[in-house]
Write a protein that holds these residues in place. Structure first.
Motif, short mmCIF file in Angstrom:
data_model
loop_
_atom_site.label_atom_id
_atom_site.label_comp_id
_atom_site.label_asym_id
_atom_site.label_seq_id
_atom_site.Cartn_x
_atom_site.Cartn_y
_atom_site.Cartn_z
N PHE A 1 18.45 11.59 56.78
CA PHE A 1 18.03 11.34 58.15
C PHE A 1 18.31 9.89 58.55
O PHE A 1 18.80 9.62 59.65
N ALA A 2 18.01 8.96 57.65
CA ALA A 2 18.25 7.55 57.93
C ALA A 2 19.73 7.28 58.14
O ALA A 2 20.12 6.57 59.09
N GLN A 3 20.57 7.85 57.29
CA GLN A 3 21.99 7.52 57.30
C GLN A 3 22.76 8.23 58.40
O GLN A 3 23.67 7.66 59.01
N ILE A 4 22.40 9.48 58.69
CA ILE A 4 23.20 10.29 59.60
C ILE A 4 22.61 10.34 61.01
O ILE A 4 23.34 10.28 62.00
N GLU A 5 21.28 10.41 61.11
CA GLU A 5 20.67 10.61 62.42
C GLU A 5 20.11 9.34 63.04
O GLU A 5 20.31 9.07 64.23
N ALA A 6 19.39 8.53 62.24
CA ALA A 6 18.70 7.38 62.81
C ALA A 6 19.56 6.12 62.88
O ALA A 6 19.40 5.31 63.80
N GLU A 7 20.44 5.94 61.92
CA GLU A 7 21.28 4.73 61.87
C GLU A 7 22.05 4.57 63.17
O GLU A 7 22.75 5.47 63.62
N GLY A 8 21.91 3.39 63.79
CA GLY A 8 22.61 3.11 65.03
C GLY A 8 21.90 3.60 66.27
O GLY A 8 22.33 3.30 67.39
N SER B 1 18.02 4.20 66.12
CA SER B 1 16.65 3.70 66.06
C SER B 1 16.49 2.88 64.78
O SER B 1 16.32 3.44 63.70
N PRO B 2 16.55 1.55 64.89
CA PRO B 2 16.35 0.72 63.70
C PRO B 2 15.02 0.98 63.01
O PRO B 2 14.94 0.98 61.78
N LEU B 3 13.97 1.21 63.80
CA LEU B 3 12.65 1.42 63.20
C LEU B 3 12.62 2.72 62.41
O LEU B 3 12.13 2.76 61.26
N TYR B 4 13.14 3.81 62.97
CA TYR B 4 13.15 5.08 62.25
C TYR B 4 14.06 5.00 61.03
O TYR B 4 13.80 5.65 60.00
N THR B 5 15.14 4.23 61.12
CA THR B 5 16.00 4.05 59.96
C THR B 5 15.21 3.39 58.83
O THR B 5 15.26 3.84 57.67
N ASP B 6 14.46 2.34 59.17
CA ASP B 6 13.64 1.66 58.16
C ASP B 6 12.55 2.56 57.63
O ASP B 6 12.30 2.61 56.41
N TRP B 7 11.87 3.28 58.51
CA TRP B 7 10.80 4.17 58.07
C TRP B 7 11.33 5.23 57.11
O TRP B 7 10.73 5.51 56.08
N ALA B 8 12.45 5.85 57.47
CA ALA B 8 12.98 6.94 56.64
C ALA B 8 13.39 6.44 55.27
O ALA B 8 13.13 7.10 54.25
N GLY C 1 0.05 4.29 65.96
CA GLY C 1 0.88 3.32 66.67
C GLY C 1 2.23 3.12 66.01
O GLY C 1 2.80 4.04 65.42
N LEU C 2 2.75 1.89 66.08
CA LEU C 2 4.08 1.57 65.59
C LEU C 2 4.02 0.49 64.53
O LEU C 2 4.30 -0.69 64.81
N PRO C 3 3.66 0.83 63.30
CA PRO C 3 3.67 -0.19 62.24
C PRO C 3 5.08 -0.73 62.02
O PRO C 3 6.02 0.04 61.89
N ARG C 4 5.21 -2.05 61.98
CA ARG C 4 6.53 -2.67 61.92
C ARG C 4 6.93 -3.11 60.53
O ARG C 4 8.07 -3.53 60.33
N LEU D 1 7.43 12.08 70.61
CA LEU D 1 8.62 12.63 69.99
C LEU D 1 9.90 11.89 70.38
O LEU D 1 10.94 12.06 69.75
N VAL D 2 9.83 11.08 71.44
CA VAL D 2 10.97 10.24 71.80
C VAL D 2 11.02 9.07 70.83
O VAL D 2 10.03 8.40 70.60
N TRP D 3 12.19 8.80 70.29
CA TRP D 3 12.31 7.76 69.28
C TRP D 3 11.97 6.38 69.83
O TRP D 3 12.30 6.08 70.99
N PRO D 4 11.34 5.54 69.03
CA PRO D 4 11.11 4.16 69.45
C PRO D 4 12.46 3.46 69.62
O PRO D 4 13.48 3.93 69.12
N ASP D 5 12.46 2.35 70.32
CA ASP D 5 13.67 1.59 70.64
C ASP D 5 14.47 2.26 71.77
O ASP D 5 15.45 1.70 72.24
N GLN D 6 14.05 3.45 72.20
CA GLN D 6 14.80 4.17 73.23
C GLN D 6 13.96 4.26 74.51
O GLN D 6 13.57 5.33 74.96
N THR D 7 13.68 3.10 75.07
CA THR D 7 12.80 3.02 76.24
C THR D 7 13.42 3.70 77.46
O THR D 7 12.70 4.28 78.28
N ASP D 8 14.74 3.64 77.59
CA ASP D 8 15.39 4.31 78.73
C ASP D 8 15.21 5.82 78.63
O ASP D 8 14.97 6.50 79.63
#
Length: 325
Positions: free
Chosen positions: A20-27, A29-36, A71-74, A201-208
């Motif tokens: 998930f980190a490598q294929i879906e989140a990378e590029g 959502s940086p936060l979801y990449t780190d979390w995964a 919330g959003l632990p960093r 369910l909307v990924w963080p970093d994707q405010t638009d």
């Protein structure tokens, strides 16, 4: 170690979260990449996931539930603290909620195909969530080399989508005269808790993307699409029978059949689609219906959109790109 959290289960989960980190989140959502990546190396997180039913362990569900509760632990330490002290609340959300984003941005990929079909159209969506993708004729679109304004005027979202030169882009919305959705547990857009879950369910970093979701929710509140509770493997035929006979029936789904784990049930669904006088639009990962992808080289992180079993385009999972074949 509780049943379900075996070393083999944890190893499979670690691989799933790394993928998930490598294929879906990378590029995206940086936060979801780190979390995964953190989850993949965390015995505590893997044990937590292993105690849940197999169909409740997916990254999008876990991360949305954790955000809703904590919330959003960093940092990794903050993530671990939330999971340690609020594990029961997170698990309760994961057991009762579903990944129902039903991203309305996917309409930017679906609309060019819908506009090519002879109308008027009767539209059914399976796995419709709150029905936001049932309103493609009420949104606007920015395909870069073409633009389609929303017919309802100010307030409706305009979905951006990168397209290749082959994509046929419409100059007007299709005529949709009837629409209905089917979902296991349709969210109520008048319920603050249901809407908060859709937003989580909307990924963080994707405010638009979040802003456009909120605009789509506002449109749907004004033009509520009918969504009935039911299982696509059992209840679809009854909904098909309700469609008006004087409109062209279209059944569509995006990132839904991937959650039907039984291959026989998927095959039964495909047979039903092919046995009826209708158009079938499938927008899923290419492995969901392998026969749709025969002869094609899969593209990492992309869905394959097919019409009546024939591949049409590679699409971004959130509707962010459309590469027509």
């Amino acid at each position: 170690m509780r049943q379900g959290a075996t070393p083999e289960t944890q190893a499979a989960l670690a691989e799933r979260y790394l993928r998930f980190a490598q294929i879906e989140a990378e590029g995206h959502s940086p936060l979801y990449t780190d979390w995964a990546r953190h989850v993949a190396g965390s015995a505590r997180a893997l044990a937590f996931l292993g105690e849940l039913p197999p169909d409740r362990r997916q990254p999008n569900l876990f991360f949305a539930a954790l955000r809703l509760v904590g919330g959003l632990p960093r940092t990794e330490a903050a993530f671990d603290d939330v999971l340690t002290y609020k594990a029961d609340a997170i698990a309760a959300v994961m057991r009762t909620r579903r990944t129902q984003t039903n991203e309305p941005g996917r309409c930017a990929c679906l609309l060019p195909l819908l506009a090519r079909l002879d109308g008027p159209l009767a539209l059914i969506e399976v796995g419709a969530s709150a029905g936001l993708c049932l309103l493609p004729d009420l949104y606007g679109y920015d395909w870069g080399r073409a633009w389609l304004d929303p017919p309802v005027g100010a307030g409706a979202p305009v979905f951006p989508c990168r397209v290749n030169d082959l994509a046929p882009l419409p100059v007007h919305h299709p005529e949709i005269v009837w629409r209905a959705g089917l979902d296991l547990a349709p969210p109520d857009l008048e319920d603050a808790g249901d809407v908060a879950w859709l937003e989580a369910l909307v990924w963080p970093d994707q405010t638009d993307r979040l802003a456009r979701l909120r605009q789509a929710v506002a449109v749907a509140r004004q033009e509520p699409p009918p969504v009935v509770a039911g299982d696509l493997t059992r209840d679809l035929e009854a909904l098909l029978a309700q469609a008006p006979a004087d409109a062209r029936l279209v059944v569509m789904h995006s990132a839904v059949l991937t959650y039907v784990s039984d291959p026989d049930a998927r095959a039964d669904f495909a047979r039903l689609m092919r046995s009826r006088d209708l158009h079938w639009i499938s927008n899923e990962a290419p492995g969901v219906f392998p026969d749709h992808a025969k002869g094609l080289t899969p593209r990492a992180g992309k869905f394959l959109m097919a019409l009546d079993g024939h591949p049409i385009a590679w699409t971004g999972p959130h509707g962010q790109s459309l590469d027509w074949l």
